[in-house]
Write an enzyme that holds these catalytic residues in place. Structure first.
Site, PDB file in Angstrom:
ATOM      1  N   GLU A  88       0.827  -1.222   0.000  1.00  0.00           N
ATOM      2  CA  GLU A  88       0.000   0.000   0.000  1.00  0.00           C
ATOM      3  C   GLU A  88       0.859   1.268   0.000  1.00  0.00           C
ATOM      4  OE1 GLU A  88      -3.749   0.017   0.173  1.00  0.00           O
ATOM      5  OE2 GLU A  88      -2.967   1.821  -0.762  1.00  0.00           O
ATOM      6  N   LYS A 108       3.703   4.020 -10.131  1.00  0.00           N
ATOM      7  CA  LYS A 108       2.466   3.898  -9.343  1.00  0.00           C
ATOM      8  C   LYS A 108       1.278   3.585 -10.253  1.00  0.00           C
ATOM      9  CE  LYS A 108       4.507   7.035  -6.022  1.00  0.00           C
ATOM     10  NZ  LYS A 108       4.717   8.445  -5.646  1.00  0.00           N
ATOM     11  N   ASP A 147       8.491   8.208 -11.423  1.00  0.00           N
ATOM     12  CA  ASP A 147       7.911   7.728 -10.155  1.00  0.00           C
ATOM     13  C   ASP A 147       6.385   7.566 -10.255  1.00  0.00           C
ATOM     14  OD1 ASP A 147       8.027   7.593  -6.967  1.00  0.00           O
ATOM     15  OD2 ASP A 147       6.537   9.084  -7.512  1.00  0.00           O
ATOM     16  N   GLY A 161      13.272  19.509   1.421  1.00  0.00           N
ATOM     17  CA  GLY A 161      13.239  18.043   1.549  1.00  0.00           C
ATOM     18  C   GLY A 161      12.108  17.401   0.764  1.00  0.00           C
ATOM     19  N   ILE A 203      -2.576   7.280   1.373  1.00  0.00           N
ATOM     20  CA  ILE A 203      -3.917   7.186   0.762  1.00  0.00           C
ATOM     21  C   ILE A 203      -4.201   5.705   0.484  1.00  0.00           C
ATOM     22  CG2 ILE A 203      -5.373   7.841  -1.190  1.00  0.00           C
ATOM     23  CD1 ILE A 203      -3.727  10.371  -1.516  1.00  0.00           C
TER      24      ILE A 203
END
Ligand code: NAP
Length: 423
Positions: free
Chosen positions: A127, A203, A199, A185, A134
């Site tokens: 997850e 997902k 990235d 950051g 989320i």
């Protein structure tokens, strides 16, 4: 939090990786002992690094944790995708129950990871790999196991969303906003994975398995990012009452298959994604009978990601495993998706590249000698955008979808070579 029964000893967790996520999880478990988990062993890589816990808590051979039968559950949260795959696949071969947060690893190896679970009876949950805290994977996998989904879309990367938000708020340029994101950051020193949309593509690939029953090779999914975005593009959106967001889109097709891509998009004020700002993520799930659902939440950070790992640990203790209900058992790949035409805003595309892309039905354009800002709005095939993705990135071109999509009007796709010859 769910409490173990008084007769049960705490569930023993083997933690591999003690960076941002590992420490976030550890802290949550320390603060809530009533959850009934104890971090029994911790494996890290660097023996000389200073740690926030006593040195005797750490060891340096993750394989020793895999081979320890007293550990009930394993958590893999390291930053090395190849090593993560070796460790996780080895653990699954031993029939173990594992939680990972590594989206690049899961997206690249999902077919093997599913096969290993089916062959050896182990379980892998992930997850935390998609949009941090989320709860999108488990909801799509379980709650929407049988209901057809019309669309899943969202902002899956907080770093690029932070940069776009700061550019709009400050009227700053990309480099300035990125430097600020790095200082805060919210962006890595090497920003490519986030800013070039690799990235969020990982997902989207993971969600495609649960939402569309499709095991995709990440390289087959178009990802366009924001490395070439300029203040002029942000202004273009604002003048139309829109915002630029990097939006992943998954559309299951009625006959099987799906179209999946991640690109910048001009988002209207009536979209739930319009208000997703800074480092936040947002996910819109549109189901055939349930209608539209929307989540906004933190996609990264030690505690939000640790929260998702904890949820997976609890789920494992209850015997949960993903159903992959939409994934055919025997024939894993659904039919190839047909090509589509997407309406795009295309800025600073060299003439030959624009011809190669085959931009048609241009509804708006601006170009004048001596002006550095030139753009056009028209339709381009998804396949052509994919084919020329690297040329677009290298050439400084910025592309954003308007959100309008139509089937391909049958005609052969132009070739760059032909277009170059014609120029
Ligand atoms: N950070 C986030 O917000 C976030 C959000 C969602 C998903 N994730 C994913 O979660 C994973 C971990 O991210 P992170 O941000 O926590 O990384 P990180 O802060 O860089 O920490 C990585 C940890 O992994 C350890 N490690 C590396 N190779 C190892 C090996 N071979 N054996 C044992 N330990 C090893 C490192 O050991 P040393 O301490 O000795 O260097 C370090 O403790 C990644 O896959 C990332 O994509 C992160």
């Amino acid at each position: 939090m769910s409490k173990p029964s008084p007769t049960n000893a705490p569930t023993r967790v083997g933690l591999i990786g003690f960076g941002c996520v590992g420490q976030g999880l550890y802290d949550i478990l320390q603060r809530h002992p009533e959850a009934g988990f104890t971090v029994a062993r911790i494996a890290v890589k660097n023996p000389t690094k200073l740690r926030p816990l006593p040195a005797e808590r750490f060891e340096f051979h993750a394989d020793d944790l895999l081979n320890d039968p007293t550990l009930d559950l394993l958590v893999e949260v390291i930053d090395d995708a190849d090593e993560a795959f070796r460790l996780v696949s080895q653990a699954l071969r031993q029939g173990r129950r594992v939680v990972t947060a590594n989206k690049a690893m899961v997206a690249r190896h999902l077919p093997e990871l599913i096969a290993l679970q089916r062959a050896f009876g182990g379980v892998l949950l992930y997850e935390a790999a998609v949009c941090g805290s989320i709860p999108v994977i488990r909801t799509i996998d379980s709650y929407f196991a049988q209901e057809p989904l019309v669309q899943v879309s969202g902002i899956f990367n907080g770093s690029s969303n932070y940069v776009l938000t700061r550019m709009r708020e400050d009227h700053s340029d990309y480099a300035e906003a990125l430097a600020e994101a790095q200082a805060q950051g919210f962006a890595e020193t090497d920003p490519t994975l986030d800013m070039a949309a690799f990235d969020p593509r990982s997902k989207a690939v993971i969600l495609a398995a649960h939402a569309c029953g499709l095991l995709l090779d990440p390289d087959d999914v178009l990802n366009l990012g924001i490395e070439n975005v300029s203040a002029a593009d942000i202004r273009y959106a604002a003048e139309r009452g829109q915002k630029l967001k990097v939006v992943a889109s998954l559309q299951p097709l009625p006959g099987g298959g799906a179209t999946v891509y991640v690109t910048p998009q001009l988002v209207d004020a009536d979209s739930p994604l319009y208000a997703v700002e800074r480092e936040f993520n947002g996910v819109v799930v549109e189901a055939e009978f349930a209608g539209q659902h929307f989540w906004r939440g933190r996609g990264a950070g030690g505690h939000p990601t640790g929260s998702a790992v904890l949820a997976d640990l609890v789920a494992l203790r209850h015997g949960f495993r993903y159903a992959y209900a939409k994934l055919p058992l025997e024939a894993p790949q659904a039919a190839e998706a047909p090509d589509l035409e997407l309406e795009v805003y295309l800025r600073s595309a060299p003439a030959e590249l624009r011809r190669a892309l085959g931009l048609t039905d241009v509804s708006e354009q601006l170009s004048a000698p001596g002006f550095t800002y030139d753009y056009a709005v028209g339709y381009v095939r998804l396949g052509q955008l994919h084919r020329y993705r690297d040329a677009l990135r290298a050439g400084g071109t910025f592309v954003a979808r308007t959100g309008r999509v139509r089937p391909v009007v049958a005609q052969p796709a132009p070739q760059l070579e032909t277009a170059l010859a014609a120029s």
